[in-house]
Design an enzyme around this catalytic site. Structure first.
Site: not given
Length: 199
Positions: A126, A128
């Site tokens: 991930d 982000r």
């Protein structure tokens, strides 16, 4: 992080009239937005969804993920409450971008799960970043939230930015035969708070 508020406009939707607020990030050249409904001022916690862009799920109605269903459910939930905000962040494919997401899908077609596919392409599970949320929350006047999420990373990110999370609201929706393995991977490898047999 250089986030700048640009402008707001009305956005009529199937779930009622929202306000759309545009923001730019001069460091990444990305444009983010907030959809809001009702008066967000005051001490009462605001119903909030942090939603990362998913072209395939949000606009093309893909069943490979639960993103589109989650976005629609958040808009519906806010319309019922009459007050809330969706922070729509331009972080396609958990931050790897659209074309790399297609590459990851290709690897998933061959048997990799969503985490294995990202890692095979040289990315983290991930990628982000949520730091842009602090100035966006400040502009919207939100400091206390009821957060619609299954993702502990979002909870930790908001707490780290000084946002008071009054309540976490489970946000499970959109499970189908095409994404059940994906959702199990999110639960097993990414720590998402999923029951496993949601509708």
């Amino acid at each position: 992080m250089a986030i700048e508020y640009v402008e707001s406009s009305k956005l009529p939707t199937a779930w009622g009239m929202f306000e759309m607020h545009g923001f730019t990030d001069s460091e990444t050249d990305k444009e983010h937005l907030v959809l809001s409904m009702g008066d967000l001022a005051g001490d009462e916690p605001v119903l909030v969804r942090i939603h990362s862009e998913c072209l395939t799920g949000d606009a093309l109605f893909s069943l490979r993920c639960d993103c589109g269903a989650q976005l629609q459910a958040a808009m519906h939930r806010i319309s019922i409450e009459g007050r809330g905000a969706i922070f729509y962040l331009r972080q396609e494919g958990r931050g790897i971008g659209l074309v790399n997401k297609i590459r990851a899908y290709h690897l998933q077609d061959k048997g990799a799960d969503t985490v294995e596919a990202n890692e095979a392409l040289g990315f983290g599970a991930d990628m982000r970043d949520y730091s842009m949320l602090k100035p966006m929350f400040e502009k919207m006047g939100i400091s206390r939230v009821k957060l619609m999420t299954n993702n502990p990373r979002k909870i930790d990110a908001l707490i780290g930015l000084g946002i008071d999370i009054a309540e976490r609201l489970p946000h499970e929706t959109g499970r189908n035969p095409h994404n059940s393995h994906y959702l199990e991977t999110k639960r097993g490898k990414l720590g998402h708070l999923l029951e496993g047999d949601s509708e």
